[in-house]
Design an enzyme around this catalytic site. Structure first.
Site, mmCIF file in Angstrom:
data_model
loop_
_atom_site.group_PDB
_atom_site.id
_atom_site.type_symbol
_atom_site.label_atom_id
_atom_site.label_comp_id
_atom_site.label_asym_id
_atom_site.label_seq_id
_atom_site.Cartn_x
_atom_site.Cartn_y
_atom_site.Cartn_z
ATOM 1 N N CYS A 1 -0.114 3.949 2.574
ATOM 2 C CA CYS A 1 0.251 3.485 3.924
ATOM 3 C C CYS A 1 1.717 3.797 4.203
ATOM 4 O O CYS A 1 2.068 4.261 5.302
ATOM 5 C CB CYS A 1 0.014 1.983 4.065
ATOM 6 S SG CYS A 1 -1.693 1.456 3.788
ATOM 7 N N CYS B 1 0.832 -1.213 0.000
ATOM 8 C CA CYS B 1 0.000 0.000 0.000
ATOM 9 C C CYS B 1 0.863 1.260 0.000
ATOM 10 O O CYS B 1 1.510 1.588 1.002
ATOM 11 C CB CYS B 1 -0.934 -0.029 1.210
ATOM 12 S SG CYS B 1 -1.825 1.510 1.498
#
Length: 279
Positions: A53, A50
């Site tokens: 993230c 991600c």
């Protein structure tokens, strides 16, 4: 109870030696630490693939100001590819998602998508509250998920919402109502679905309106749904407290005086009067 406390002490020693940047990865351990340290749980749902993230890790979570605020929480990172059951439980469909949970795993706040440093700090500042008021109730509930124990947590969250800022008051009232729903489910499961129904009703309606500052609606609800001669002895003091506080806030001195005299006869009157002053 000793079997519950000893693991807390071990985890506390570990946590005290950890830095705010050192995320926990066990949900169960985070729950125990949260109870032991009177903190809420800060959860970051993420994955190694991600991009946003990773950006939050480098630009938000690693920031020293953010980490100083994180010290008020139990930080927990959940890799959605590893903890699939937990991710499913919280209906994670996109990441990053950040949650603030109480020690039982009930949601206080949920945010979706990337947050920069400033937004993370605003969120953490809003919910930087300890939960020492509920520590014993959390322990009891962890030991036994019963209707009685869930109701005690609900009651404490209603009280808790009196002391927080207006900006987050509704979040804690929602949490209190959620525990009332859990209470009803557990009572039904235990074979006594009508148990404490009167007290639950007083909390669901009258007390909620009182805390929100809708004093006229509090009185109306009490007048319409809770007749004085039908109030059970164990709810009498709380009932008198609701009427007294509402009339006192409405500056209806005559009615406030009547209900104050009734409230004074209750064994817990001092605590209820102090609570009334706080509202």
């Amino acid at each position: 109870m000793k079997k519950l406390i000893l693991p807390f002490i071990f985890l506390l020693l570990f946590t005290n030696n950890a830095k705010a940047s050192q995320w926990m990865t066990s949900f169960e351990d985070a729950q125990k630490i949260a109870i032991a340290t009177n903190k809420f749980i800060l959860v970051d749902f993420w994955a190694t693939w991600c991009g946003p993230c990773k950006k939050m890790d480098s630009e938000s979570w690693s920031n020293s100001e953010v980490q100083a605020l994180m010290a008020n929480f139990v930080p927990l990172k959940i890799d959605i590819d590893v903890e699939r059951n937990l991710s499913s439980k919280f209906s994670i469909r996109s990441i990053p998602q950040v949650f603030i949970l109480d020690p039982n795993g009930e949601i206080v706040l949920q945010t979706k998508s990337y947050m920069n440093k400033e937004k993370v700090m605003r969120v953490l500042k809003k919910y930087t509250y300890g939960n020492k008021l509920l520590q014993q109730e959390y322990l009891n509930y962890l030991k036994k998920e019963s209707g009685d124990n869930a109701l005690k947590i609900a009651e404490k969250y209603f009280d808790y919402s009196i002391y927080v800022d207006k900006e987050v008051k509704n979040d804690f009232l929602k949490l209190a109502n959620k525990y009332l729903k859990i209470t009803n489910k557990l009572y039904k499961k235990e074979g006594d679905k009508k148990k404490n129904s009167q007290r639950i009703g007083l909390f669901t309606d009258a007390y909620k309106y009182l805390i929100k500052g809708d004093y006229e609606r509090t009185v109306k609800n009490l007048n319409d749904d809770f007749k004085e001669d039908k109030i059970s002895p164990e709810n009498k003091g709380f009932y008198n407290f609701l009427y007294f506080t509402a009339y006192n806030k409405l500056k209806d001195k005559d009615n406030a005086r009547i209900w104050y005299q009734k409230l004074k006869t209750d064994k817990d009157s001092k605590n209820l009067i102090l609570k009334s002053r706080r509202i």
